[in-house]
Write a protein that holds these residues in place. Structure first.
Motif, short mmCIF file in Angstrom:
data_model
loop_
_atom_site.label_atom_id
_atom_site.label_comp_id
_atom_site.label_asym_id
_atom_site.label_seq_id
_atom_site.Cartn_x
_atom_site.Cartn_y
_atom_site.Cartn_z
N LYS A 1 0.83 -1.15 0.02
CA LYS A 1 0.00 0.11 0.19
C LYS A 1 0.73 1.15 0.08
N VAL A 2 2.07 1.19 0.51
CA VAL A 2 2.80 2.27 0.44
C VAL A 2 3.59 2.29 -0.72
N TRP A 3 4.07 1.28 -1.23
CA TRP A 3 5.01 1.20 -2.59
C TRP A 3 4.18 2.29 -3.63
N PRO A 4 3.21 2.20 -3.99
CA PRO A 4 2.65 3.16 -5.06
C PRO A 4 2.91 4.58 -5.03
N TRP A 5 2.78 5.15 -3.77
CA TRP A 5 3.08 6.25 -3.30
C TRP A 5 4.49 6.64 -3.74
N LEU A 6 5.41 5.91 -3.03
CA LEU A 6 7.00 6.01 -3.14
C LEU A 6 7.56 6.11 -4.61
N VAL A 7 7.08 5.19 -5.23
CA VAL A 7 7.36 4.82 -6.64
C VAL A 7 7.16 6.02 -7.74
N VAL B 1 7.18 9.21 -6.97
CA VAL B 1 7.93 10.45 -6.56
C VAL B 1 8.59 11.16 -7.62
N GLY B 2 8.86 12.46 -7.45
CA GLY B 2 9.52 13.25 -8.43
C GLY B 2 8.81 14.48 -9.09
N ALA B 3 9.69 15.54 -9.32
CA ALA B 3 8.92 16.71 -9.77
C ALA B 3 8.36 16.75 -11.19
N ASN B 4 8.64 15.66 -11.81
CA ASN B 4 7.96 15.25 -13.27
C ASN B 4 7.25 14.19 -13.15
N ARG B 5 6.71 13.89 -11.86
CA ARG B 5 5.79 12.81 -11.60
C ARG B 5 4.80 13.28 -10.42
N GLY B 6 4.81 12.47 -9.26
CA GLY B 6 3.90 12.91 -8.10
C GLY B 6 4.10 13.78 -7.12
N GLU C 1 0.24 5.37 -14.52
CA GLU C 1 1.14 5.34 -15.64
C GLU C 1 2.39 5.87 -14.95
N LEU C 2 2.43 6.07 -13.59
CA LEU C 2 3.97 6.31 -12.97
C LEU C 2 4.11 5.15 -12.13
N GLN C 3 3.47 4.11 -12.26
CA GLN C 3 3.79 2.69 -11.64
C GLN C 3 5.14 2.03 -12.01
N ASN C 4 5.33 2.07 -13.29
CA ASN C 4 6.25 1.35 -13.91
C ASN C 4 7.50 1.97 -14.05
N LEU C 5 8.22 2.15 -12.97
CA LEU C 5 9.59 2.60 -12.65
C LEU C 5 10.53 1.60 -13.15
#
Length: 288
Positions: free
Chosen positions: A71-77, A79-84, A109-113
């Motif tokens: 539940k935590v990982w999707p918020w962490l992954v 991160v970024g100024a050009n992201r979340g 769309e930001l989950q596949n890092l």
């Protein structure tokens, strides 16, 4: 009288600085450099430790989250100024035109890092390279550091933030002023807010954006009051009232920045400080 004032200030200002620095070094610095961490967590090996020294100026920080790592990982992954965003004081970050917008939802769309991907601190740079990641466990960004998700029971996670290196200058003066006085406390304030932001999002109760903006405004207002009181010390004959207001601004600003209380506590403190400034000015009408 004026010459006597400057003699007193010449002695009092350095003495005050030394006393405040001793308090900060003895109690505040050790506390915030290991905020939320246990001794075992501080010493445990993590990816990215190769470029890090044990005495890294930034310290290590951690927070317990009432949610599973998944539940935590999707918020962490994301991160970024050009992201979340960075889930911190984006209003303060954007004073530097960073173009950061904190996400309040998981963005698919930001989950596949992937390893080698680029994450920006600000929209205009610098860039951080993903060196290693293991979903629900590790995210290591070169030039930034490592985040680790440690399971604590069945539905709890310890999120750890470990810096990737030491901020160091060849000049001891620059090391003291830039690293110790400026970067170290600011880094802690922003990273603590980020960890709390991730915790709140994973647990499903996020502080409203307007409340975060008020917290940022309180920090800036406290800084402004401190500066204005300092100017009054230099320009007024009766300088001791604004001198104590400047000291109060330092301690209240440190409390708001380091402890990050709710606005129900922060707003009355700053209003009291502002009233004290007006009171001090009313007693010091004469020009120096």
């Amino acid at each position: 009288m004026i010459k006597f004032k400057w003699l007193i200030l010449l002695f009092l200002v350095p003495l005050t600085f030394v006393l405040v620095w001793q308090i900060y070094s003895a109690w505040v610095l050790p506390w915030h450099q290991s905020w939320g961490m246990t001794d075992d967590e501080i010493s445990m090996p993590l990816p990215g430790d190769e470029g890090r020294v044990p005495e890294s100026i930034e310290g290590q920080h951690g927070i317990s989250i009432n949610a599973a790592p998944q539940k935590v990982w999707p918020w962490l992954v994301q991160v970024g100024a050009n992201r979340g965003g960075w889930y911190s004081y984006h209003w303060l970050e954007n004073l530097l035109f960073c173009g950061i917008h904190n996400a309040y939802r998981i963005i698919p769309e930001l989950q596949n890092l992937n390893q080698g991907d680029v994450i920006k601190i600000c929209v205009y740079g610098p860039e951080l390279i993903v060196q290693d990641l293991e979903p629900n466990k590790i995210l290591w960004l070169e030039g930034w550091g490592t985040w680790a998700l440690l399971p604590e029971g069945t539905n709890k996670t310890k999120l750890i933030a470990r810096p990737g290196g030491e901020l160091h200058f060849d000049s001891p003066v620059l090391n003291f002023v830039v690293a110790s006085l400026l970067f170290d406390p600011i880094h802690y304030m922003m990273e603590r807010k980020m960890l709390i932001g991730i915790k709140q999002r994973a647990e499903g109760h996020v502080t409203p954006e307007w409340a975060d903006n008020i917290q940022s405004l309180l920090l800036l207002l406290t800084l402004a009051i401190g500066i204005f009181a300092g100017i009054s010390v230099l320009t007024r004959k009766r300088w001791w009232q604004p001198y104590f207001v400047a000291l109060a601004a330092l301690f209240i600003g440190s409390y708001i920045g380091f402890k990050q209380p709710t606005i129900l506590i922060g707003v009355p403190l700053v209003l009291m400080l502002l009233s004290s400034l007006f009171w001090a000015r009313s007693f010091t009408p004469e020009k120096a």
